[in-house]
Design a protein around this motif. Structure first.
Motif, PDB file in Angstrom:
ATOM      1  N   THR A   1       5.211  14.192 -32.177  1.00 50.40           N
ATOM      2  CA  THR A   1       5.024  15.202 -33.226  1.00 50.40           C
ATOM      3  C   THR A   1       5.253  16.592 -32.661  1.00 50.40           C
ATOM      4  O   THR A   1       5.683  17.484 -33.384  1.00 50.40           O
ATOM      5  N   HIS A   2       4.935  16.794 -31.389  1.00 48.74           N
ATOM      6  CA  HIS A   2       5.219  18.061 -30.719  1.00 48.74           C
ATOM      7  C   HIS A   2       4.959  17.905 -29.226  1.00 48.74           C
ATOM      8  O   HIS A   2       4.279  16.962 -28.798  1.00 48.74           O
ATOM      9  N   ALA A   3       5.504  18.860 -28.475  1.00 51.45           N
ATOM     10  CA  ALA A   3       5.460  18.731 -27.019  1.00 51.45           C
ATOM     11  C   ALA A   3       4.251  19.467 -26.436  1.00 51.45           C
ATOM     12  O   ALA A   3       4.396  20.467 -25.749  1.00 51.45           O
TER      13      ALA A   3
ATOM     14  N   THR B   1       0.727  18.596 -24.047  1.00 51.81           N
ATOM     15  CA  THR B   1       0.372  17.544 -23.092  1.00 51.81           C
ATOM     16  C   THR B   1      -0.473  16.441 -23.725  1.00 51.81           C
ATOM     17  O   THR B   1      -0.317  15.272 -23.368  1.00 51.81           O
ATOM     18  N   ASP B   2      -1.358  16.799 -24.670  1.00 53.92           N
ATOM     19  CA  ASP B   2      -2.247  15.767 -25.227  1.00 53.92           C
ATOM     20  C   ASP B   2      -1.491  14.785 -26.136  1.00 53.92           C
ATOM     21  O   ASP B   2      -1.984  13.696 -26.404  1.00 53.92           O
ATOM     22  N   HIS B   3      -0.297  15.164 -26.575  1.00 53.94           N
ATOM     23  CA  HIS B   3       0.495  14.298 -27.458  1.00 53.94           C
ATOM     24  C   HIS B   3       1.699  13.673 -26.740  1.00 53.94           C
ATOM     25  O   HIS B   3       2.115  12.567 -27.079  1.00 53.94           O
ATOM     26  N   ALA B   4       2.256  14.428 -25.803  1.00 52.49           N
ATOM     27  CA  ALA B   4       3.520  14.008 -25.188  1.00 52.49           C
ATOM     28  C   ALA B   4       3.403  13.749 -23.683  1.00 52.49           C
ATOM     29  O   ALA B   4       4.383  13.384 -23.049  1.00 52.49           O
TER      30      ALA B   4
ATOM     31  N   GLY C   1       0.295  15.255 -37.083  1.00 52.00           N
ATOM     32  CA  GLY C   1       0.145  15.908 -35.781  1.00 52.00           C
ATOM     33  C   GLY C   1      -0.951  16.955 -35.825  1.00 52.00           C
ATOM     34  O   GLY C   1      -2.004  16.758 -36.445  1.00 52.00           O
ATOM     35  N   ASP C   2      -0.699  18.105 -35.193  1.00 54.48           N
ATOM     36  CA  ASP C   2      -1.721  19.153 -35.149  1.00 54.48           C
ATOM     37  C   ASP C   2      -1.531  20.198 -36.244  1.00 54.48           C
ATOM     38  O   ASP C   2      -2.100  21.282 -36.167  1.00 54.48           O
ATOM     39  N   SER C   3      -0.743  19.888 -37.265  1.00 55.71           N
ATOM     40  CA  SER C   3      -0.614  20.855 -38.361  1.00 55.71           C
ATOM     41  C   SER C   3      -1.800  20.758 -39.312  1.00 55.71           C
ATOM     42  O   SER C   3      -2.105  21.723 -40.012  1.00 55.71           O
TER      43      SER C   3
ATOM     44  N   GLY D   1      -3.604  14.682 -35.689  1.00 61.19           N
ATOM     45  CA  GLY D   1      -3.552  14.474 -34.236  1.00 61.19           C
ATOM     46  C   GLY D   1      -4.930  14.373 -33.600  1.00 61.19           C
ATOM     47  O   GLY D   1      -5.067  13.868 -32.497  1.00 61.19           O
ATOM     48  N   HIS D   2      -5.928  14.887 -34.287  1.00 66.56           N
ATOM     49  CA  HIS D   2      -7.305  14.806 -33.793  1.00 66.56           C
ATOM     50  C   HIS D   2      -8.206  14.548 -34.997  1.00 66.56           C
ATOM     51  O   HIS D   2      -8.002  15.128 -36.057  1.00 66.56           O
ATOM     52  N   GLY D   3      -9.180  13.688 -34.834  1.00 66.96           N
ATOM     53  CA  GLY D   3     -10.130  13.446 -35.926  1.00 66.96           C
ATOM     54  C   GLY D   3      -9.664  12.354 -36.872  1.00 66.96           C
ATOM     55  O   GLY D   3      -8.630  11.712 -36.670  1.00 66.96           O
TER      56      GLY D   3
HETATM   57 ZN    ZN Z   1      -3.365  18.158 -30.090  1.00 64.65          ZN
END
Ligand code: ZN
Ligand code: ZN
Length: 349
Positions: A88-90, A92-95, A208-210, A250-252
């Motif tokens: 979803t994006h670069a 560290t916690d995702h990629a 993701g984190d949006s 991405g969280h929750g």
């Molecule tokens: Zn995140």
């Protein structure tokens, strides 16, 4: 991201879980070594011949890859079933584990081209370090915190390696799966490489984190002119998709009221902009001082670096809208000043 890395990257690899969110779509809850953000979600999506992962968690310690394998096993799939990894994006916690996963499974990897800016830090860490230190100095960061602001350890340690020619994840790209086709929606702001995946027939967005159940204040600063405007535009774009009944963040936990989740982010941004305007009304200042005016004492180096970066993004937005000007002082530091309000209905003298 900016700021110092966690003291230790080691996590409890058994603190994982996999939950079915919809037929053929599992949320993998993966542990993170960060104090405030204890987990990240990756999603496993069934394919006709295996599984597609959306995000993969952080690198930085073998316990993090063990956690990914353990969470995936709870879905009934193994790492050997992973055919594709979509980012979803670069961050560290995702990629972070992307390179590790590609090496381990031979899967294809998809990322928006703007994500290269994070991998560029691994290619030239000293250059990035120097640029971050220069920016911090100019914005009035105290001497004792310059090192923390310049640090590239979070990216260099949390990313498991460079990606070799990732496939380009652009607007309108289509990703087939056993639960239908996913459309790529470019949603920059939180990060220039951010995308959401939309499954229209089922009304599902992998967001993701949006989106999140709490306000997500982070925006990557320095890679685009106005990340705040980008983020607001991205929220409008997600809102414009009809029939979304589930957003997978991405969280929750999954978000059933997508419109409320969008409103929460939008309101959070506008509230922050108002807080910054109030801070600027107390007189021109550098970004660090404005951050202290907004948030009070910045207790930790990480908090100081993250908050100041956030404020820099809001300042860029107010500059772009003409509300703020940036001035260079004789000592080389910057200060930000509100422009005089334009009087309505008056003609020039
Ligand atoms: Zn995140
Ligand atoms: Zn992120």
């Amino acid at each position: 991201m900016v700021g110092p890395p966690p003291v230790s990257w080691e996590v409890d690899p058994h603190r994982v879980g996999a939950r079915l969110c919809a037929p053929g779509i599992w949320r993998l809850r993966l542990p993170l070594p960060w104090e405030g953000i204890t987990h990240v979600n990756a999603y496993a999506v069934a394919l006709d011949d295996g599984v597609m992962l959306v995000d993969c968690g952080s690198g930085g310690h073998p316990t993090l890859s063990s956690a990914l394998g353990g969470a995936l096993a709870e879905t009934g799939f193994g790492l050997e079933d992973v055919r594709a990894l979509v980012l979803t994006h670069a961050h560290t916690d995702h990629a972070g584990l992307a390179r590790w996963l590609v090496d381990r499974t031979g899967c294809s990897v998809w990322m928006h081209p703007a994500g290269e800016h994070v991998f560029d830090i691994l290619r030239a860490p000293e250059q990035v370090r120097a640029a971050r230190a220069r920016l911090a100095l100019r914005e009035g960061v105290p001497e004792g915190r310059l090192e923390a602001f310049a640090c590239t350890g979070e990216e260099c340690e949390g990313i498991s390696g460079l990606l070799v020619e990732p496939r380009s994840l652009r607007e309108n790209a289509r990703l087939p799966s056993a639960v239908g086709t996913w459309e790529v929606l470019e949603t920059p702001g939180h990060s220039p490489s951010h995308v959401c995946l939309i499954q229209r027939e089922r009304g599902i967005a992998i967001a993701g984190d949006s989106l999140c159940a709490a306000f997500v204040p982070w925006m990557d600063y320095g890679y685009s002119v106005d990340p705040v405007a980008e983020l607001l535009g991205s929220l409008d774009r997600i809102e414009g998709i009809r029939g979304l009944t589930l957003a997978l963040p991405g969280h929750g936990r999954p978000l059933a009221d997508v419109h409320a989740a969008i409103a929460l982010q939008r309101d959070g941004i506008h509230a922050r902009l108002d807080e910054l305007r109030a801070a600027l009304d107390r007189g021109p200042a550098g970004a660090y001082e404005l951050t202290e005016r907004m948030f009070g004492p910045l207790d930790s180096d990480l908090e100081a670096a993250e908050r100041t970066t956030e404020v820099l993004a809001y300042l860029a937005h107010l500059r772009a809208t003409g509300e703020v000007v940036r001035e260079l002082q004789t000592n080389g530091t910057r200060r930000h000043r509100r422009t005089a309000p334009v009087a309505v209905g008056r003609t020039g003298a």
